[in-house]
Scaffold this motif. Structure first.
Motif, PDB file in Angstrom:
ATOM      1  N   SER A  28       0.949  -1.609   0.348  1.00 10.38           N
ATOM      2  CA  SER A  28      -0.049   0.051  -0.282  1.00 10.38           C
ATOM      3  C   SER A  28       1.025   1.388   0.331  1.00 10.38           C
ATOM      4  N   SER A  30       2.662   4.608  -1.496  1.00 11.87           N
ATOM      5  CA  SER A  30       1.907   5.862  -2.864  1.00 11.87           C
ATOM      6  C   SER A  30       3.491   5.194  -3.998  1.00 11.87           C
ATOM      7  N   SER A  32       5.994   7.149  -5.020  1.00 13.61           N
ATOM      8  CA  SER A  32       7.086   8.095  -4.937  1.00 13.61           C
ATOM      9  C   SER A  32       8.161   7.184  -3.540  1.00 13.61           C
ATOM     10  N   GLU A  33       6.849   6.247  -2.673  1.00 11.59           N
ATOM     11  CA  GLU A  33       7.562   5.534  -1.286  1.00 11.59           C
ATOM     12  C   GLU A  33       7.521   4.264  -2.211  1.00 11.59           C
TER      13      GLU A  33
END
Length: 84
Positions: A28, A30, A32-33
């Motif tokens: 889960s 994002s 960018s993560e």
């Protein structure tokens, strides 16, 4: 001999971060993560492999490379000399 075994262990452990890359889309995180996580995993895998190669020695790296890379992708040593 212990240094050689530790090098082989590092080379084997370098596969784990690459396998973990396949799990990133199912988390889960994002976008960018996920990008940062993928980058960290690739750098970790490459670092472990390089450290293992340095510890195991050149002959072990050559054997490992010959087993991993198919013959059709390896460079052919040509002993022909170019004449100018």
């Amino acid at each position: 001999m212990e240094r050689k075994r530790l090098g082989i262990l590092f080379m084997i452990l370098s596969c784990i971060p690459y396998i973990a890359l396949f799990a990133i889309p199912f988390t889960s995180l994002s976008a960018s993560e996920s990008a940062v996580t993928a980058t960290v995993l690739v750098v970790t895998g490459e670092t472990l492999f390089a450290a293992g190669g340095l510890m195991a020695g050149r002959s072990m790296m050559e054997r490992f490379r010959n087993k991993i890379i198919p013959k059709r992708f390896q460079r052919k040593d040509r002993s022909t000399h170019s004449e100018e």
